[in-house]
Design a protein around this motif. Structure first.
Motif, PDB file in Angstrom:
ATOM      1  N   ALA A   1      -3.075   0.452  -3.759  1.00 43.39           N
ATOM      2  CA  ALA A   1      -2.650  -0.880  -3.337  1.00 43.39           C
ATOM      3  C   ALA A   1      -2.161  -1.626  -4.568  1.00 43.39           C
ATOM      4  O   ALA A   1      -2.866  -1.695  -5.580  1.00 43.39           O
TER       5      ALA A   1
ATOM      6  N   ILE B   1       0.853  -1.185   0.000  1.00 45.58           N
ATOM      7  CA  ILE B   1       0.000   0.000   0.000  1.00 45.58           C
ATOM      8  C   ILE B   1       0.889   1.236   0.000  1.00 45.58           C
ATOM      9  O   ILE B   1       1.815   1.355   0.810  1.00 45.58           O
TER      10      ILE B   1
ATOM     11  N   GLU C   1      -7.871  -2.225   3.117  1.00 43.85           N
ATOM     12  CA  GLU C   1      -7.615  -3.612   3.525  1.00 43.85           C
ATOM     13  C   GLU C   1      -8.914  -4.383   3.747  1.00 43.85           C
ATOM     14  O   GLU C   1      -9.002  -5.565   3.415  1.00 43.85           O
TER      15      GLU C   1
END
Length: 299
Positions: free
Chosen positions: A16, A3, A51
């Motif tokens: 990402a 990231i 995430e």
């Protein structure tokens, strides 16, 4: 998964990347200008949301418009002034509960272009940002060179070489010095130069457009810019001798630079043959955030 975060003055961007450098997700939100705690919290929220959406945890690298002081790690030289003096890396690590890597945004740009951009495969890459300001980063064998004072690549705050050639006097820079490269080669620097010679206030974008249309005054401004850029980059080539110089920032879109500058810098480089390549960036506005993610490519 890696990231990357690009903490800019007006926006915070996240990307990402998978192991091969393909983008899995990109997000951005406005920077909470002037609010340090809110900036740290915004980064935390962006990482957690990314995430959660991807169902995976990644390493985190951050590019900032400044650098960490040695030895205490506090931020210095940041035009996002609310970062100055803060233990930014430590605070973000506390917020995320993991190690974070941090680098100057120009270093991140150079790293991105060295790994899988215009400088891919080169041993030494000098990445230049020509925009509202002038910055640069040095990458050797796909690793950022930060320097003992964390100022490696601060090319924009050296004086323009051969000032006696100039028809106008050098101007003060915000850093407190006189005649820095940034005052001549940034977008505002080009606009100021045009006004000082022609008495007309235009943006760098307008000057370049008029030069393309054949307007003499604009073409002369662009010619002065090219001559100065060639002189300034020649000093870098004489010291660093990079295989590739990659240009980024808004002024990197001036097409004629890539033909004119290599012809002009030959006069100032201490070699009868110059093999250094001048290239436009491959990843555009994504290079900074990609480079931040690639900080975890380094051992």
């Amino acid at each position: 998964m890696r990231i990357g975060i690009d903490l800019g003055g007006t926006k915070i961007e996240l990307a990402a990347l998978d192991e091969g450098g393909q983008t899995l997700l990109r997000r951005r939100e406005p920077t909470p200008q002037g609010d340090y705690a809110a900036s740290v919290e915004a980064i935390g929220r962006l990482v957690e949301a990314a995430e959660n959406d991807l169902g995976a945890t990644g390493s985190v690298g951050i590019g900032i418009p400044g650098a960490e002081s040695m030895p205490d790690g506090r931020i210095k030289n940041a035009n996002s002034t609310w970062l100055i003096g803060q233990l930014f890396r430590e605070d973000v690590q506390t917020r995320l509960g993991r190690a974070v890597r941090l680098a100057n945004d120009a270093n991140c740009f150079a790293l991105s272009e060295a790994i899988d951009g215009a400088g891919r495969g080169a041993e030494v890459v000098f990445g230049v940002i020509l925009g509202t300001g002038v910055g640069a980063g040095i990458v050797v064998r796909q690793r950022v060179v930060s320097g003992i004072n964390r100022i490696a690549g601060e090319w924009g705050h050296n004086p323009l070489p051969l000032l006696h050639e100039e028809s106008v006097a050098p101007l003060p820079c915000y850093c407190g010095r006189l005649g820095c490269v940034e005052t001549w080669l940034s977008g505002p620097g080009m606009a100021t130069d045009h006004w000082r010679h022609c008495g007309e206030r235009l943006s760098a974008e307008e000057i370049c457009a008029r030069a393309v249309d054949g307007e003499t005054a604009a073409d002369e401004t662009l010619w002065r810019y090219e001559r100065r850029l060639a002189k300034a980059l020649a000093v870098v080539v004489n010291i660093l001798d990079p295989e590739v110089v990659v240009l980024g920032g808004g002024l990197s879109n001036i097409e004629r630079l890539y033909d004119t500058i290599p012809r002009l810098w030959q006069e100032h480089i201490f070699s009868p043959v110059v093999l250094t390549r001048l290239c436009r960036n491959l990843h555009g506005d994504s290079s900074g955030v990609r480079g931040a993610a690639w900080l975890w490519n380094e051992v």
